[in-house]
Design a protein around this motif. Sequence first.
Motif, PDB file in Angstrom:
ATOM      1  N   THR A  14      14.425  10.920 -20.681  1.00 29.45           N
ATOM      2  CA  THR A  14      14.595  10.725 -22.113  1.00 29.45           C
ATOM      3  C   THR A  14      14.969   9.271 -22.391  1.00 29.45           C
ATOM      4  O   THR A  14      14.828   8.412 -21.516  1.00 29.45           O
ATOM      5  CB  THR A  14      15.660  11.703 -22.668  1.00 29.45           C
ATOM      6  N   ARG A  60      17.595  20.904 -31.192  1.00 29.46           N
ATOM      7  CA  ARG A  60      19.029  20.727 -31.157  1.00 29.46           C
ATOM      8  C   ARG A  60      19.663  22.064 -30.776  1.00 29.46           C
ATOM      9  O   ARG A  60      19.097  23.132 -30.961  1.00 29.46           O
ATOM     10  CB  ARG A  60      19.565  20.284 -32.536  1.00 29.46           C
ATOM     11  N   VAL A 105      11.427  16.638 -29.419  1.00 28.45           N
ATOM     12  CA  VAL A 105      12.563  15.752 -29.680  1.00 28.45           C
ATOM     13  C   VAL A 105      13.401  16.224 -30.858  1.00 28.45           C
ATOM     14  O   VAL A 105      14.533  15.758 -31.041  1.00 28.45           O
ATOM     15  CB  VAL A 105      12.105  14.294 -29.917  1.00 28.45           C
ATOM     16  N   HIS A 126      18.059  10.089 -27.511  1.00 28.50           N
ATOM     17  CA  HIS A 126      18.105  11.547 -27.383  1.00 28.50           C
ATOM     18  C   HIS A 126      19.086  12.029 -26.323  1.00 28.50           C
ATOM     19  O   HIS A 126      19.446  13.210 -26.319  1.00 28.50           O
ATOM     20  CB  HIS A 126      16.707  12.081 -27.063  1.00 28.50           C
ATOM     21  N   HIS A 140      22.215  14.465 -26.861  1.00 27.72           N
ATOM     22  CA  HIS A 140      22.002  15.876 -27.195  1.00 27.72           C
ATOM     23  C   HIS A 140      21.780  16.739 -25.962  1.00 27.72           C
ATOM     24  O   HIS A 140      21.709  17.963 -26.072  1.00 27.72           O
ATOM     25  CB  HIS A 140      20.782  16.016 -28.117  1.00 27.72           C
TER      26      HIS A 140
END
Length: 491
Positions: A107, A89, A86, A111, A114
């Motif tokens: 998810t 990025r 998690v 989250h 992203h």
Amino acid sequence: MSETIPQLLRQAADRYGRRDFLRFPDHPALSFAEADAVTDRLAGALAARGVRPGDRVAIMLDNVPGWPLTWLATLKAGAVTVPVNVRYRAADLEHVLRDSGAVATVTTEEHAPHLPGTVHLLAGLDDDAPAPRVRVGAGDVANFQYTSGTTGFPKACLLTHDYWTRTARILAEAVQVRDDDVLMMAQAYSYLDPQWATLVCLAGGIPLVVLPRFSASGFWRAAREHGATLTYVLGSMPLLLHKQPPSPEDRGHRMRLVLCSGIRPGLHREFEERWGAPWRELYGSTESGPDLLVPLDDAGSVGTGALGVPPPGKEVVLDAETGEILVRGRPMMTGYWNQPEATARALRDGWYHTGDLGVRDEHGRIAHAGRIKDMVRRGGENISCAEVESVLTEHPAVLQAALVPIPDELWGELPKAFLQLRPGHAADAATAMDVVGHARRRLARFKIPAYVEFVEGFSLTPSARIEKRHLLPPGRDQRAAPAIPVHEERT
């Protein structure tokens, strides 16, 4: 004997029924039977959204019940799970999703922003569609499990159902599961360890307690609260626990066994005396599962650094030329996804080349002696990063340390230390010189760091080791501020 993970779950549901299986703080406990039923519904929901056998489904969730339930449901649907950290990025996230070819990601709203591509929110997987009738075999791939990637982007290990069920049997036997056991884990579920812990609990019919995250100050309090009897720690976790202030409650728990990878020999006996439980070494990797284990009754290994003996089905030797630890047998990955050259390098002549160095003591026991690539080549001298890091973290101001090589025109490479300090210590030149002075009294001159840089914290790999690639971004002068020169480079 169950050959696949769905078989193992259904067998546990039939055998253990209403017993607690999954316990997450702030969530109702789930029994084995409830987990089986919920994952049937989730598998149906995934199939209704177009997930087909062999498809890759990424899971990007925190430590919540939805993580193991989605994993088990994905496998019931005949698909392949791609665990996603998690904290990923940009580059990390794009690499894993693109490389795996995931058709969807499960998810949460937190989250989802992203993530590119198809996203399924966990809360939306509430269909009543029946579970698909899919035939899954022991040799089918269950996970694209991405490796630590300390120096480069991670590679996906192809882990089959056979890999997982064998791992579960080996570890359940190693810990000698009892009816009153409670297994507690604090690592992120995207890492390998909570996943094998889930299967050990399915095999043994015991509860799994999953903490939201690892907390050195809260770990033993959680163990007391949940009545944990078994746990597993690795990487920096033991040292962080050891650096907590001693407490009268240190022995106030039910813990009967701590499995650990990388127990420091000099602290091993202190760990056992402080917390009143045996600590036993477990050596292995994502690629090969458990390779060496110290038996529960082997108190003679305490403080020796011995890694233990191979479980049934495994052979472990040292390469005669380099001292590298080589492993063959099962469980074992089938290879790296889309990486034929890396697979060929790792799996040669039937042996997995671990990249770890080992030495044998007078009793023939193997001890870990560092990583082949985790070295600094200073002139004609090889410096083990692990050795220097161990000395640096003995200093009372240092919480964690990472040693990395930086280029040098004269010496080829010089060692640079990144240090995370304990609270109350100043990140200044005086502290840097004091730490280096401590190292100078313990190490040969050529091993002393030439530069020190203080950091607030480290990014960790799935094996709770410091992710060194993030310390050396391209284009940055590693000698410039905030780096502090602390050692004469030219001598």
